[in-house]
Design an enzyme around this catalytic site. Structure first.
Site, mmCIF file in Angstrom:
data_model
loop_
_atom_site.group_PDB
_atom_site.id
_atom_site.type_symbol
_atom_site.label_atom_id
_atom_site.label_comp_id
_atom_site.label_asym_id
_atom_site.label_seq_id
_atom_site.Cartn_x
_atom_site.Cartn_y
_atom_site.Cartn_z
ATOM 1 N N ARG A 41 0.810 -1.214 -0.245
ATOM 2 C CA ARG A 41 -0.097 -0.136 -0.081
ATOM 3 C C ARG A 41 0.780 1.232 0.050
ATOM 4 O O ARG A 41 0.498 2.345 -0.539
ATOM 5 C CB ARG A 41 -0.850 -0.136 1.391
ATOM 6 C CG ARG A 41 -2.054 -1.163 0.929
ATOM 7 C CD ARG A 41 -3.076 -1.012 2.376
ATOM 8 N NE ARG A 41 -4.124 -1.918 2.018
ATOM 9 C CZ ARG A 41 -4.839 -2.392 3.076
ATOM 10 N NH1 ARG A 41 -4.693 -2.036 4.174
ATOM 11 N NH2 ARG A 41 -5.931 -2.986 2.474
ATOM 12 N N LYS A 198 -19.819 -18.336 3.153
ATOM 13 C CA LYS A 198 -21.377 -18.333 3.354
ATOM 14 C C LYS A 198 -21.934 -17.252 2.217
ATOM 15 O O LYS A 198 -21.401 -16.235 1.956
ATOM 16 C CB LYS A 198 -21.467 -17.463 4.854
ATOM 17 C CG LYS A 198 -20.943 -18.378 5.887
ATOM 18 C CD LYS A 198 -21.378 -17.835 7.274
ATOM 19 C CE LYS A 198 -20.997 -18.673 8.279
ATOM 20 N NZ LYS A 198 -21.162 -17.808 9.796
ATOM 21 N N GLY A 351 -9.334 -10.261 -0.156
ATOM 22 C CA GLY A 351 -8.084 -10.799 0.164
ATOM 23 C C GLY A 351 -7.643 -12.151 -0.173
ATOM 24 O O GLY A 351 -6.585 -12.402 -0.586
ATOM 25 N N GLY A 374 -13.449 -4.255 1.339
ATOM 26 C CA GLY A 374 -14.824 -3.886 1.670
ATOM 27 C C GLY A 374 -15.280 -3.013 0.415
ATOM 28 O O GLY A 374 -16.801 -3.206 0.207
#
Length: 397
Positions: A41, A198, A351, A374
């Site tokens: 980053r 999920k 990720g 996100g």
């Protein structure tokens, strides 16, 4: 996605001698001693900072790091290691400034690092008073932190409301362009891969994509739930039986558009979840009651690879099996290599996806790799990110 671009301002000569505030994403991992263990980053953020310096700006850069408590700074919260590493990359010292909200001294051609912005009281709640103080520090605000683009905080959103000029840095602009290319005006067929443990965590994404994509490939525990919805047995595999109706709704929505959710025809099973578990390839109709499905089978993997090779655009979020275990990595490996070999424009994020890309050495073969986490997921959900909204509004004002 309309926004003023910092690169354009620099090219126009509009940045010289201006005070430029860059919100970067420098939230890097550190070891127990505070040493940076991975600096991607920081390296990714350096070009924007160098661009501002080359344009003759007085440069301030800040970021969050970790999860500090507002108003209670601790040494572990400090951006000092980040400032040191950035200085090495830029070839110049990068002084660290604490207690900077009420004023910063920096001259044209200089750069300073402003201490962890999430320590400032009011940051996370986007306090207007704090945002106005930040905006008063600069002539130009540059948002270059896509990883925070889904958060409306003082240093990401409020400052953009009040700064004289608010624009997108090169990293954020690249994300905006890639997202637009993949989702707003895709070359067809558009194939999306959504995998994870999920359905519940990706349900909104699945529903959003089902209205737009030509093929929706599901993997991991999500695929198990879809297999159940298709009437197949999955043994003791991870799944969410209470969401079968939702999975069926996604399948039906795709079918109504003449699209499809491919259901695995073969799988790789084991009796235990372990790296040394014995892997058995079997037809999807032959899963035993005590089986765990840990990967798609070779037949399914090749069928998906063939679809990916015919795609015009590929959106990839998640490995299709437990690729961390060698015996159960084939599906993800075949899919990854097919994406790399495809002529389609591909955008990948998340990720585990980035870990798979690194494992198979295909970084240079992916059209765009999103580092947003996100933020990337919220884009796939069809949400308008706060950063895009405010920068678009400022550009059209």
């Amino acid at each position: 996605m309309n926004a003023i671009r910092f690169s354009d301002l620099c090219a126009q000569g509009s940045v010289a001698a201006k005070r430029v505030f860059i919100r970067a994403d420098l939230n890097v991992p550190q070891d127990a001693h505070g040493a940076i263990t991975e600096d991607t980053r920081i390296r990714a953020s350096a070009p924007c900072i160098q661009m501002a310096l080359d344009a003759g700006a007085a440069v301030m850069v800040t970021s969050h790091l970790g999860r500090p408590t507002e108003g209670a700074f601790q040494p572990a919260d400090s951006l000092a290691p980040v400032a040191k590493r950035l200085g090495e990359l830029l070839g110049r010292p990068v002084p660290l400034v604490a207690d900077w909200v009420d004023g910063v001294t920096v001259a044209p051609g200089q750069v300073v690092m402003l201490e962890n912005c999430r320590v400032n009281p009011g940051e996370k709640k986007n306090d207007p008073a704090l945002a106005r103080k930040m905006a008063a520090l600069c002539d130009i605000f540059v948002h270059d932190a896509f990883g925070t683009a889904h958060r409306a905080e003082a240093s990401t959103y409020g400052i953009a409301e009040y700064a004289a000029v608010a624009c997108a840095g090169p990293l954020l602009a690249a994300e905006m362009d890639a997202i637009a290319k993949a989702l707003l005006a895709p070359k067809r067929p558009l194939v999306a891969i959504v995998a994870g443990s999920k359905v519940s965590t990706k349900l909104t994404i699945l529903k959003s994509l089902a209205a737009n994509v030509d093929q929706l490939i599901v993997g991991g525990g999500i695929a198990n739930t879809f297999m159940l919805a298709a009437g197949l047995k999955i043994g003791k595999s991870l799944a969410e039986p209470d969401l079968l109706d939702q999975a069926k709704a996604v399948i039906e929505a795709m079918q109504a558009r003449g699209a499809a959710v491919p259901i695995p025809t073969d799988v790789v099973t084991a009796k235990t979840f372990a790296a040394d578990a014995v892997a058995t390839v079997k037809a999807a109709t032959d899963v035993a009651d005590d089986d765990l499905i840990l990967d798609i089978g070779p037949q399914t993997a090749q069928a998906l690879a063939a679809q990916l090779m015919r795609a015009g655009t590929i959106v990839w979020n998640g490995p299709v099996g437990v690729f961390e275990f060698a015996a159960f990595e084939n599906g993800t490996k075949v899919v990854a290599q097919a994406i790399a070999a495809s002529s389609a424009f591909s955008i990948a994020g998340g990720g585990d996806t980035l870990a798979a890309i690194a494992k198979y050495g295909i970084e240079s073969k992916i059209g765009y790799i999103s580092t947003g986490g996100g933020a990337f997921l919220e884009v796939l959900e069809g949400k308008t990110l706060p950063a895009f909204e405010i920068l678009g509004r400022r550009a059209s004002a």
